[in-house]
Design a protein around this motif. Structure first.
Motif: not given
Length: 721
Positions: A452-457, A474-475, A516-529
């Motif tokens: 609701a507040c944060h974007g992904f990719k 990473k940040r 874990t989701y954030f750590k592997e996000l660089d290999q994923s294009e699937v964002v949260p619903e």
């Protein structure tokens, strides 16, 4: 009207009263009105450093760390930067041309000044410096430049169009109108090239932006100066005689070696020399204010009394922030911040409306050293791509590693909590932790609604636009992430982050799943619903401009496949379970839908054509001779240990594995003819006892003995598609 002779003009200018003392922003803001001697001494120490007094007057050894001085300002190619008579006026009477400058006036007659000007003008640039000075910029637009000046952060340190907002002094801009416009654009874009001390940082300006700012600051550049009348050799001698090399670098090692030292600080007396109310001829005149002379007197008394008191990491950070004027934007432990200049900072209206001050003001730095990783602080301080607030118009300036390399460990020490939160960052067992973290971040059943507040990719949030979370792993340090989510206000006072996990017994496990989701996000294009977008799940190395390394369940390469997609359009997969190259193909790379979107992990199929399975055998074996049977086992059953991979600067992976005494590095790279060039480096072969054999991945290849040289071997082969 007849022009006055040059030497009379100089004498007239020298006789004019100069009202503006040197402006050191930190001194003006925090010390100029101080009456206590202790506070005045602190301000004086700042002046000793920022006026670079220690370049001539050496500090006692015990004070060297506290008074390192500023980096030298480069005069290489200075002759290409100035236009008109500005350079001559600045050399003769710097405070007349730029009120508030830190450059002292050093007396000299007209002839010696002409000579020095001729020498400086001769520094038109050679080698690297000269090449840089020839960079061509597009035509600038002053209106766009004014908008940039008021938005990217220039107004934090410099007064906008002459206005002086209350709260803290502005760093003067008097020289801009005397610069060549192209040289001014180049300086604005890369000030650290000329001023590596970081007092003028860069703001990642594009060529057009730098040109627009130059057009705003210098809309009518003066005509080129006429021929210089002075003697260059005599001017170089003047450069030495006036000790210009103490503060300036010309790129000439011989000139640099001429820097001289005066009496050390231990022997300097207040009210004498350049600290006198009216310095005598030949003595540097900074046109100090009464407050500055009082501060110098207090600082000298402190320095000459003995070794400095030990400063805590927090205090050392504060000193650094004063030197670099970080307080113009940021607050540190209750000190500094934008103050009255807050009204000059802007952001997108939606962010301002929903986030308030934190939507447009630079953040407080009280927890920065605890919060941000060293790698991310490096991106912010001297790298690129560290911004995570695209709605904020102000840009974080880059100060350069030379200026702030020591600040990162100081921040970490000053912000270290007594008892850091513990967090398991391993990812746990099984394949569902990534999926669980994604669920928790979304708006679906069981989700906390972070989207609701944060974007992904590239996907925007559905409501308030806060920090984009793509680079969180990473940040942000994981311990801080845990503390923030479990206790937002206690960890980061002033945040609008709600206490979503308050009272949850499984709070720590929830945070670990998110991590874990954030750590592997660089290999994923699937964002949260709950986020718009998402688009195609096809991975495209050509768009990334560098190889994509993707762990997956790949048809033809098994459950522990590592697929490598190259921008050249040919790809390969390494089977990390059976430890060998498994297949190659060309064309399109992979569609990651089943990896990222579907809970059961189905094998991915390579998208391209001309897929070729590589021979199904391990690469190395220890044999009695070449005719002996090749092992039929794979992976750990054949004695292999997969040891991961490392990335070259261009992103190409080198796979590492071991078998027996061998340590192997195995790399595929696309060749211009559309094939792969394979390079296998081997070490640890027991001095080359002749029992190790290599079997390549080409068609119909036979085992070949490994040829050792000084305990290592390099094997090369070509793989066709």
């Amino acid at each position: 009207m007849n022009r006055l002779p040059r030497h009379l003009l100089f004498l007239l200018a020298s006789s004019l009263a100069v009202s503006a003392h040197p402006i050191v922003a930190g001194f003006e803001r925090f010390y100029a009105t101080e009456t206590s001697e202790a506070r005045a001494a602190e301000g004086g120490l700042l002046l000793l450093n920022e006026l670079n007094c220690v370049a001539c007057h050496a500090a006692p050894d015990t004070w060297a760390g506290r008074l390192p001085g500023r980096g030298k300002i480069s005069l290489a190619a200075v002759g290409t930067r100035w236009r008109g008579e500005g350079l001559g006026t600045f050399v003769a009477t710097p405070h007349q041309l730029k009120p508030g400058t830190l450059m002292p006036q050093i007396g000299g007659d007209a002839a010696s000044n002409d000579a020095l000007i001729a020498y400086l003008a001769s520094l038109a640039g050679s080698g690297d410096a000269g090449a840089k000075a020839k960079k061509t910029f597009p035509s600038g637009n002053a209106q766009r430049g004014q908008k940039l000046f008021n938005t990217v952060g220039c107004v934090a340190c410099h007064a906008p169009t002459g206005e002086q907002p209350a709260g803290h002094a502005s760093v003067p801009l008097g020289l801009a109108k005397h610069y060549d416009q192209g040289a001014l654009a180049e300086f604005i874009q890369n000030p650290l090239h000329t001023r590596p001390g970081g007092r003028m940082p860069s703001t990642e300006l594009k060529d057009g932006e730098a040109a627009d700012l130059a057009a705003f600051l210098n809309p009518t550049p003066p005509a080129a100066a006429g021929a210089r009348r002075g003697d260059v050799a005599a001017g170089k001698a003047q450069f030495t005689a006036r000790n210009c090399a103490a503060c300036h670098d010309t790129g000439d090692k011989a000139a640099a070696a001429t820097a001289k030292t005066a009496k050390p600080l231990a022997q300097v007396r207040a009210g004498e020399g350049c600290l006198a109310a009216s310095p005598t001829a030949g003595v540097p005149n900074f046109f100090l204010s009464d407050a500055q002379r009082r501060a110098f007197a207090a600082a000298l008394k402190t320095v000459q009394a003995g070794a400095p008191a030990s400063l805590s990491a927090e205090q050392r950070v504060a000193v650094k922030f004063e030197q670099l004027n970080c307080y113009a934007c940021h607050e540190w432990r209750g000190k500094g911040g934008a103050g009255e200049r807050a009204k000059l900072f802007t952001a997108e209206a939606s962010a301002v409306d929903s986030l308030g001050e934190i939507g447009y003001l630079p953040p407080k730095l009280d927890t920065a050293g605890r919060k941000l990783t060293t790698a991310w602080l490096e991106k912010l301080f001297w790298g690129s791509g560290g911004g995570v607030r695209p709605y904020m118009h102000t840009r974080m300036p880059r100060f350069g590693e030379a200026a702030v390399g020591d600040l990162i460990p100081l921040l970490a020490e000053a912000c270290r909590p007594e008892k850091p939160r513990e967090i398991d960052t391993s990812g746990g067992k099984g394949h569902q932790r990534f999926y669980t973290g994604r669920t928790l971040l979304g708006t679906n059943t069981g989700g906390l609604g972070c989207v609701a507040c944060h974007g992904f990719k590239k996907n925007e949030p559905s409501g308030v636009r806060a920090i984009n979370l793509t680079h969180t792993a990473k940040r942000v340090n994981p311990e801080y992430f845990m503390a923030l989510l479990l206790d937002p206000q206690g960890t980061q006072p002033g945040t609008i982050m709600p206490p979503l996990l308050a009272g949850r017994k499984d709070g720590e496990k929830v945070v670990e799943s998110m991590w874990t989701y954030f750590k592997e996000l660089d290999q994923s294009e699937v964002v949260p619903e709950g986020l718009s977008g998402g688009g195609s799940f096809e991975l495209k190395p050509g768009e990334e401009k560098r190889p994509i390394v993707f762990r997956t369940f790949l048809e033809g390469a098994g459950t522990q496949a590592i697929a490598v997609g190259f921008p050249a359009g040919i790809h390969a997969a390494f089977d990390a379970y059976e430890v060998h190259w498994a297949l190659v193909w060309k064309g399109r790379y992979l569609d990651a839908l089943t990896n990222w979107e579907e809970r059961p992990m189905k094998p991915i199929k390579p998208l391209g054509e001309a897929k070729r399975m590589l021979p199904n055998h391990v690469p190395f074996a220890q044999l009695a001779d070449a005719s002996a049977a090749w092992p039929a086992k794979f992976g750990r059953y054949a004695g292999y240990t997969f040891k991961g991979y490392r990335l070259a600067p261009d992103g190409t992976p080198t796979f590492r594995y071991a078998i027996g005494t061998l340590e192997v590095e195995d790399t595929l790279r696309p060749a211009a003819d559309g094939t792969f060039k394979r390079t296998v480096k081997v070490s640890g072969g027991n001095g080359g006892d002749g029992t190790w054999y290599f079997r390549g991945a080409g068609v119909g290849v036979s085992p070949q003995p490994v040829v050792w040289k000084d305990g290592t071997a390099v094997i090369e082969e070509t793989l066709s598609l």
